[in-house]
Design an enzyme around this catalytic site. Structure first.
Site, PDB file in Angstrom:
ATOM      1  N   ARG A   1      -6.850  20.016-101.206  1.00 23.24           N
ATOM      2  CA  ARG A   1      -8.184  19.495-100.705  1.00 23.24           C
ATOM      3  C   ARG A   1      -9.092  20.468 -99.865  1.00 23.24           C
ATOM      4  O   ARG A   1     -10.215  20.507-100.095  1.00 23.24           O
ATOM      5  CB  ARG A   1      -7.690  18.405 -99.539  1.00 23.24           C
ATOM      6  CG  ARG A   1      -8.872  17.743 -99.004  1.00 23.24           C
ATOM      7  CD  ARG A   1      -8.474  16.892 -97.630  1.00 23.24           C
ATOM      8  NE  ARG A   1      -7.327  16.129 -97.741  1.00 23.24           N
ATOM      9  CZ  ARG A   1      -7.106  14.954 -98.342  1.00 23.24           C
ATOM     10  NH1 ARG A   1      -8.188  14.210 -98.412  1.00 23.24           N
ATOM     11  NH2 ARG A   1      -6.029  14.567 -98.434  1.00 23.24           N
TER      12      ARG A   1
ATOM     13  N   GLY B   1      -2.079  20.479 -97.259  1.00 23.71           N
ATOM     14  CA  GLY B   1      -2.335  19.360 -96.214  1.00 23.71           C
ATOM     15  C   GLY B   1      -3.421  19.637 -95.538  1.00 23.71           C
ATOM     16  O   GLY B   1      -3.820  18.969 -94.384  1.00 23.71           O
TER      17      GLY B   1
ATOM     18  N   TYR C   1      -9.542  14.758-104.857  1.00 23.86           N
ATOM     19  CA  TYR C   1      -9.163  13.468-105.000  1.00 23.86           C
ATOM     20  C   TYR C   1     -10.248  12.275-105.088  1.00 23.86           C
ATOM     21  O   TYR C   1     -10.231  11.297-104.733  1.00 23.86           O
ATOM     22  CB  TYR C   1      -8.513  12.840-103.527  1.00 23.86           C
ATOM     23  CG  TYR C   1      -7.199  13.850-103.370  1.00 23.86           C
ATOM     24  CD1 TYR C   1      -6.122  14.119-104.188  1.00 23.86           C
ATOM     25  CD2 TYR C   1      -7.272  14.865-102.156  1.00 23.86           C
ATOM     26  CE1 TYR C   1      -4.979  14.786-104.016  1.00 23.86           C
ATOM     27  CE2 TYR C   1      -6.249  15.635-101.804  1.00 23.86           C
ATOM     28  CZ  TYR C   1      -5.133  15.550-102.707  1.00 23.86           C
ATOM     29  OH  TYR C   1      -4.284  16.446-102.552  1.00 23.86           O
TER      30      TYR C   1
ATOM     31  N   CYS D   1     -16.006  -5.443-109.164  1.00 25.26           N
ATOM     32  CA  CYS D   1     -16.246  -6.797-108.707  1.00 25.26           C
ATOM     33  C   CYS D   1     -14.868  -6.912-107.844  1.00 25.26           C
ATOM     34  O   CYS D   1     -13.991  -7.560-108.081  1.00 25.26           O
ATOM     35  CB  CYS D   1     -16.035  -7.586-109.857  1.00 25.26           C
ATOM     36  SG  CYS D   1     -17.459  -7.658-110.902  1.00 25.26           S
TER      37      CYS D   1
ATOM     38  N   GLU E   1       0.621  25.719-100.599  1.00 31.97           N
ATOM     39  CA  GLU E   1       0.185  24.532-101.761  1.00 31.97           C
ATOM     40  C   GLU E   1      -1.215  23.878-101.354  1.00 31.97           C
ATOM     41  O   GLU E   1      -0.943  22.672-101.388  1.00 31.97           O
ATOM     42  CB  GLU E   1       1.048  23.460-101.966  1.00 31.97           C
ATOM     43  CG  GLU E   1       2.654  24.192-102.498  1.00 31.97           C
ATOM     44  CD  GLU E   1       3.543  23.074-102.634  1.00 31.97           C
ATOM     45  OE1 GLU E   1       3.500  22.114-102.214  1.00 31.97           O
ATOM     46  OE2 GLU E   1       4.648  23.239-103.137  1.00 31.97           O
ATOM     47  N   PRO E   2      -2.295  24.440-100.913  1.00 28.29           N
ATOM     48  CA  PRO E   2      -3.387  23.564-100.543  1.00 28.29           C
ATOM     49  C   PRO E   2      -4.072  23.039-101.709  1.00 28.29           C
ATOM     50  O   PRO E   2      -4.167  23.683-102.650  1.00 28.29           O
ATOM     51  CB  PRO E   2      -4.199  24.835 -99.777  1.00 28.29           C
ATOM     52  CG  PRO E   2      -3.846  26.039-100.539  1.00 28.29           C
ATOM     53  CD  PRO E   2      -2.541  26.095-101.083  1.00 28.29           C
TER      54      PRO E   2
ATOM     55  N   ARG F   1     -11.028   6.677-102.168  1.00 25.06           N
ATOM     56  CA  ARG F   1     -10.598   6.926-101.038  1.00 25.06           C
ATOM     57  C   ARG F   1     -10.980   6.038-100.088  1.00 25.06           C
ATOM     58  O   ARG F   1     -10.331   5.752 -99.377  1.00 25.06           O
ATOM     59  CB  ARG F   1     -10.937   8.349-100.594  1.00 25.06           C
ATOM     60  CG  ARG F   1     -10.490   9.476-101.405  1.00 25.06           C
ATOM     61  CD  ARG F   1     -10.637  10.861-100.994  1.00 25.06           C
ATOM     62  NE  ARG F   1      -9.565  11.133-100.064  1.00 25.06           N
ATOM     63  CZ  ARG F   1      -9.838  11.155 -98.604  1.00 25.06           C
ATOM     64  NH1 ARG F   1     -11.241  11.041 -98.018  1.00 25.06           N
ATOM     65  NH2 ARG F   1      -8.945  11.165 -97.625  1.00 25.06           N
TER      66      ARG F   1
HETATM   67  N1  LLP Z   1       1.888  19.810-101.956  1.00 23.01           N
HETATM   68  C1  LLP Z   1       2.693  18.687-102.009  1.00 23.01           C
HETATM   69  C2  LLP Z   1       3.896  18.479-102.391  1.00 23.01           C
HETATM   70  C3  LLP Z   1       1.767  17.555-101.999  1.00 23.01           C
HETATM   71  O1  LLP Z   1       2.350  16.401-102.249  1.00 23.01           O
HETATM   72  C4  LLP Z   1       0.276  17.393-101.825  1.00 23.01           C
HETATM   73  C5  LLP Z   1      -0.714  16.494-101.856  1.00 23.01           C
HETATM   74  C6  LLP Z   1      -0.405  18.757-101.623  1.00 23.01           C
HETATM   75  C7  LLP Z   1       0.564  20.086-101.724  1.00 23.01           C
HETATM   76  C8  LLP Z   1      -1.836  19.062-101.332  1.00 23.01           C
HETATM   77  O2  LLP Z   1      -2.266  18.386-100.416  1.00 23.01           O
HETATM   78  P1  LLP Z   1      -3.691  18.835 -99.827  1.00 23.01           P
HETATM   79  O3  LLP Z   1      -3.457  20.124 -99.412  1.00 23.01           O
HETATM   80  O4  LLP Z   1      -4.563  18.556-100.964  1.00 23.01           O
HETATM   81  O5  LLP Z   1      -3.841  17.937 -98.618  1.00 23.01           O
HETATM   82  N2  LLP Z   1      -5.086  11.009-102.431  1.00 23.01           N
HETATM   83  C9  LLP Z   1      -4.848  11.350-100.930  1.00 23.01           C
HETATM   84  C10 LLP Z   1      -4.216  12.707-100.945  1.00 23.01           C
HETATM   85  C11 LLP Z   1      -2.593  12.589-101.590  1.00 23.01           C
HETATM   86  C12 LLP Z   1      -1.945  13.984-101.055  1.00 23.01           C
HETATM   87  C13 LLP Z   1      -0.715  13.877-101.940  1.00 23.01           C
HETATM   88  N3  LLP Z   1       0.056  15.271-101.980  1.00 23.01           N
HETATM   89  C14 LLP Z   1      -6.336  11.540-100.377  1.00 23.01           C
HETATM   90  O6  LLP Z   1      -7.340  11.286-101.126  1.00 23.01           O
HETATM   91  O7  LLP Z   1      -6.421  11.508 -99.293  1.00 23.01           O
END
Ligand code: LLP
Length: 410
Positions: free
Chosen positions: A266, A227, A361, A332, A263-264, A302
């Site tokens: 992004r 996150g 993403y 379109c 679990e990073p 996005r």
């Molecule tokens: N762990 C779990 C259980 C998750 O559901 C997610 C993301 C992550 C880790 C990784 O999150 P991050 O570190 O990447 O923020 N498509 C959206 C983001 C959806 C994220 C879904 N879960 C966007 O483009 O902003």
């Protein structure tokens, strides 16, 4: 970028194309690992952010594990050489087939999100006579202060279970002959730029961990999810530093003797990527001036899906007077818009632009809508480049489709 001339890449590979810097990704991995120094922590890269096998290989080389949410992601990780013992499996909709594949591969842990899933896991592990390690995904009912579509930790969201339910699972865990319920997991949302909700969620999880240990349960793993947010808009978004993040984890989980999982997704890859695109034409509408690009919502959804901002800049910086455009793709749909009222140096057909922070993403959410072949992906590394996904051909795009000639009656 990473010692490579992007105009040359665009000429060789064509546009639109996703470009990633291996050095930038390694730098992020290093910064996170430094920040976590002294903790028994394992970083499990969230594959959904960018699942290209070359990116996964880079993660594997750096010793990272993976957080997966589907059989497809499991398959990719194994193919990229990520060891199953450092793979964790999350998601509300794990099917029996996916659980079977994950058990057979020997993944480290299941982040379980419902009682039904826990029952299924117990039955399937028993059938195979193996012990599955499981964590309860806690829904801490915390507002992550991010876009509602990527917020996951409120009680109204589909993710995880409440603390009361988690308590009941542990209370009944003696009956689980083939599942070792010995972990907690939490993930409250994505693109988090504020530490307070993260701290609050971890404190709630930590309170539960202490209570469970006091009740005689053993907790071997706490997974703090992903996150961590990134900068999409220079001067506007202020990401949390890896050190501050690690310190919140240290503070909340002080005294925890087990393994901490992260679990990073992004944060590791977003800012390491750009989407290269050419201007097709400038169209003066009756009310607005449109810059029509060869990239579309099919390469980067996005902005269309979340109204997300991405900085957009010319690749070559010549002094030109600024102009205000609506920057759009050729698809379109009116939602195929990257930016409205955006000031850019005046552009003309053939100009090369980059849409920034598209390493996460972007390609992983791509589609073939409007029958647009999937774009090429290119990895840069200190002056060199490698095509890590070639542009899809029309043949590849329709592979698997066929005329309805083989009619069968069920
Ligand atoms: N762990 C779990 C259980 C998750 O559901 C997610 C993301 C992550 C880790 C990784 O999150 P991050 O570190 O990447 O923020 N498509 C959206 C983001 C959806 C994220 C879904 N879960 C966007 O483009 O902003």
């Amino acid at each position: 970028m990473d010692g490579v001339d992007l105009s040359a890449v665009a000429r060789r590979v064509g546009t639109p194309c996703h470009v990633y810097s291996a050095s930038a990704i390694r730098e992020r991995i290093g910064a996170l690992q430094t920040a976590l120094h002294g903790l028994d922590a394992q970083v499990c890269y969230a594959v959904k952010a960018n699942s290209n096998v070359a990116i996964l290989q880079l993660m594997a080389e750096a010793g990272l594990g993976a957080d997966i949410v589907s059989g497809g992601e499991l398959w990719r990780c194994l193919r990229a050489g990520i060891p199953p013992h450092s793979i964790v499996f999350s998601g509300v909709g794990k099917t029996a087939d996916e659980i079977a594949d994950a058990l057979d591969a020997g993944v480290a842990r299941f982040n379980v999100e419902s009682a039904d899933e826990l029952d299924l896991l117990q039955r399937m592990a028993a059938e195979r006579n193996v012990i599955a390690h499981a964590s309860v995904r806690i829904n801490p009912d915390v507002d992550a202060l991010t876009h509602s579509k990527i917020s996951t930790g409120k009680s109204e969201n589909k993710f995880g279970v409440g603390i009361d339910e988690a308590r009941r699972w542990f209370g009944a865990s003696a009956a689980l002959t083939h599942v070792r319920l010995d972990g907690l997991h939490v993930h409250i949302g994505s693109q988090l730029l504020d530490l307070d909700p993260i701290r609050l969620a971890l404190q709630r999880v930590a309170t539960l961990w202490r209570e469970l240990v006091a009740a005689g349960h053993s907790i071997g793993s706490i997974d703090v999810g992903g996150g961590l947010g990134v900068c999409y808009r220079a001067g506007h978004d202020h990401p949390i530093s890896a050190e501050d993040y690690a310190n919140v984890i240290r503070g909340a989980l002080a005294g925890f003797a087990g393994r901490i999982l992260l679990e990073p997704g992004r944060w590791l890859v977003a800012e390491a990527g750009v989407l290269l695109t050419q201007v097709i034409r400038v169209k003066q509408g009756r009310q607005r001036k449109f810059l029509v690009l060869d990239a579309a919502m099919t390469e980067l959804v996005r902005p269309s899906l979340y109204g997300a901002w991405h900085d957009i800049v010319p690749v070559t910086r010549e002094a030109r007077p600024p102009q205000v455009y609506d920057i759009v793709g050729p698809v379109c749909e009116t939602s195929d818009t990257f930016a409205r009222d955006r000031a850019l140096p005046e552009c003309g057909p053939g100009d090369l632009l980059m849409i920034k922070a598209t390493g996460a993403y972007g390609a992983s959410m791509a589609s073939n809508y409007n029958s647009r072949p999937l774009a090429a992906e290119v990895l840069l590394d200190r002056g060199r480049y490698a095509v890590v996904r070639r542009r899809q051909t029309f043949d590849e795009m329709v592979a698997g489709e066929q005329p309805a000639t083989d009619w069968e009656s069920p």
